[in-house]
Design a protein around this motif. Structure first.
Motif, mmCIF file in Angstrom:
data_model
loop_
_atom_site.group_PDB
_atom_site.id
_atom_site.type_symbol
_atom_site.label_atom_id
_atom_site.label_comp_id
_atom_site.label_asym_id
_atom_site.label_seq_id
_atom_site.Cartn_x
_atom_site.Cartn_y
_atom_site.Cartn_z
ATOM 1 N N LYS A 73 -9.232 1.502 2.194
ATOM 2 C CA LYS A 73 -8.046 2.300 2.207
ATOM 3 C C LYS A 73 -7.087 1.510 3.348
ATOM 4 O O LYS A 73 -5.891 2.162 3.432
ATOM 5 N N ASN A 74 -7.463 0.374 3.852
ATOM 6 C CA ASN A 74 -6.325 -0.359 4.626
ATOM 7 C C ASN A 74 -5.467 -0.689 3.869
ATOM 8 O O ASN A 74 -5.466 -1.494 2.579
ATOM 9 N N PRO A 75 -3.920 -0.440 4.029
ATOM 10 C CA PRO A 75 -2.989 -0.764 3.172
ATOM 11 C C PRO A 75 -2.824 -2.147 3.045
ATOM 12 O O PRO A 75 -2.629 -2.769 1.791
ATOM 13 N N PHE A 76 -3.039 -3.125 3.962
ATOM 14 C CA PHE A 76 -3.098 -4.521 3.790
ATOM 15 C C PHE A 76 -4.100 -5.195 2.995
ATOM 16 O O PHE A 76 -3.816 -5.774 2.016
ATOM 17 N N VAL A 77 -5.394 -4.666 3.191
ATOM 18 C CA VAL A 77 -6.390 -5.237 2.510
ATOM 19 C C VAL A 77 -6.375 -4.752 1.014
ATOM 20 O O VAL A 77 -6.692 -5.474 -0.032
ATOM 21 N N SER A 78 -5.947 -3.460 0.842
ATOM 22 C CA SER A 78 -6.075 -3.001 -0.579
ATOM 23 C C SER A 78 -4.646 -3.661 -1.350
ATOM 24 O O SER A 78 -4.875 -4.183 -2.346
ATOM 25 N N GLN A 79 -3.682 -4.014 -0.654
ATOM 26 C CA GLN A 79 -2.559 -4.875 -1.408
ATOM 27 C C GLN A 79 -3.046 -6.015 -1.926
ATOM 28 O O GLN A 79 -2.904 -6.622 -2.869
ATOM 29 N N PHE A 80 -3.644 -6.797 -0.639
ATOM 30 C CA PHE A 80 -4.073 -8.100 -0.823
ATOM 31 C C PHE A 80 -4.986 -8.406 -2.037
ATOM 32 O O PHE A 80 -4.995 -8.973 -3.137
ATOM 33 N N LEU A 81 -6.297 -7.698 -1.892
ATOM 34 C CA LEU A 81 -7.314 -7.854 -2.805
ATOM 35 C C LEU A 81 -7.060 -7.286 -4.095
ATOM 36 O O LEU A 81 -7.659 -7.857 -5.254
ATOM 37 N N ASN A 82 -5.966 -6.237 -4.323
ATOM 38 C CA ASN A 82 -5.676 -5.827 -5.640
ATOM 39 C C ASN A 82 -4.365 -6.342 -6.213
ATOM 40 O O ASN A 82 -3.962 -5.990 -7.097
ATOM 41 N N ARG A 83 -3.800 -7.669 -5.405
ATOM 42 C CA ARG A 83 -2.785 -8.393 -5.686
ATOM 43 C C ARG A 83 -1.579 -7.342 -6.322
ATOM 44 O O ARG A 83 -1.102 -7.700 -7.211
#
Ligand SMILES: Nc1ncnc2c1ncn2[C@@H]1O[C@H](COP(=O)(O)OP(=O)(O)OP(=O)(O)O)[C@@H](O)[C@H]1O
Length: 295
Positions: free
Chosen positions: A276-286
């Motif tokens: 749910k972390n916005p950065f982790v979610s953005q990065f890992l899901n490109r």
């Protein structure tokens, strides 16, 4: 030692630097037969490596800003983060090539801070490292490159060295290329040769610095598959540093995401890819929407 080196042949600066680097990893590594035995009673217990509050600045640029992370024993951990976030700076801290301004790095429970050089060289012997370009000695054949750590750090006979080197070259599918020089190999083959060399002393911790760099997607996938297979076969703690999410997904069991000097989140695959972390979610899901922009 390679005959050309023994004969005092002048090495190019790159090979000399690599030779110094290799020599600095210390001497007399115990060679295990078969799979790597990881001591069960070492003080680190679950963590092979821990970073506690690691801070590092170069001038006014804060690169690591109180970084905390544990690298689990016996798993393949991917350390992911955007370009220029400090992944290389972090790995240099893990092997004691750089030291924190504040905080500490522990390898199997032992802090690298204030460690005498002789002890640090001992600790570095726990590591096998695959550098980005394979870091092969340009004047040596593939066989001699892979044999190099054994000739430097063990008393094995040439017959025994041949047995070990041939087994590792078979592992990485380079048995047919043992007599070639590095400049006669493709980028993927150079990495596989570097991988065979990283494994040859049966290290407890194997580190891969951007194994995907410079490879096409198919060669990258094949190398990741090889990393996975070698881990299954030999065990040990593997650390893969990358910004390539596809490679990480293929090879990783545990993930730590680095951004702005800290590990934003670390955990197992499903938890991380559903973060749910916005950065982790953005990065890992490109995804293009999120806190990470072009800056
Ligand atoms: N010895 C040094 N002196 C000064 N600055 C440095 C030094 N080493 C690294 N840096 C800086 O630290 C920052 C992080 O660099 P680093 O190479 O660790 O990033 P990275 O995450 O590995 O990047 P990439 O994915 O592009 O390889 C960069 O801004 C770099 O210029």
């Amino acid at each position: 030692m390679d005959a050309r080196l023994a004969a005092g042949k002048q090495l190019d600066p790159e090979s000399s630097a690599l030779l110094d680097q290799a020599a600095s990893y210390g001497a007399e590594h115990e060679l295990h037969e078969g799979s790597i035995a990881v001591a069960e009673d070492h003080p680190g217990d679950y963590w092979s490596i821990q970073c506690k509050g690691v801070k590092k600045s170069f001038g006014r640029a804060k690169i690591l800003d109180g970084l905390d992370v544990g690298i689990p024993e016996g798993m393949v951990t991917c350390i992911l983060g955007p370009s220029g976030t400090g992944k290389s700076v972090l790995i240099k801290h893990l092997i004691g090539l750089l030291f924190p301004d504040k905080g500490e790095v522990l390898i199997h429970g032992e802090s690298l801070n204030d460690m005498p050089m002789s002890k640090l060289l001992e600790v570095r012997k726990k590591f096998g490292i695959l550098f980005q370009d394979g870091a092969l000695f340009g004047s040596m054949t593939v066989f001699d490159n892979v044999a190099f750590p054994l000739r430097q750090h063990t008393d094995l006979s040439e017959k025994e060295i041949r047995r070990v080197v041939n087994a590792r070259l078979d592992d990485v599918g380079l048995d047919i290329a043992r007599d070639r020089l590095p400049n006669e190999l493709s980028g993927g083959m150079r990495k596989r040769a570097g991988f065979a060399r990283a494994l040859v002393l049966e290290p407890e911790i194997v580190m891969f610095d951007e194994p995907d760099s410079g490879l096409d997607p198919v060669r990258t996938a094949l190398l990741c598959e090889l990393i996975r297979q070698m881990h299954e076969q030999h065990g040990g703690t593997y650390i893969v540093i990358t910004h390539d999410v596809n490679s990480a997904r293929q090879v990783g069991e545990y993930f730590a995401v680095l951004w702005k000097g800290k590990i934003v989140q670390a955990g197992e695959r499903d938890d991380m890819f559903n973060s749910k972390n916005p950065f982790v979610s953005q990065f890992l899901n490109r995804r293009i929407d999120g806190p990470l922009g072009m800056e």
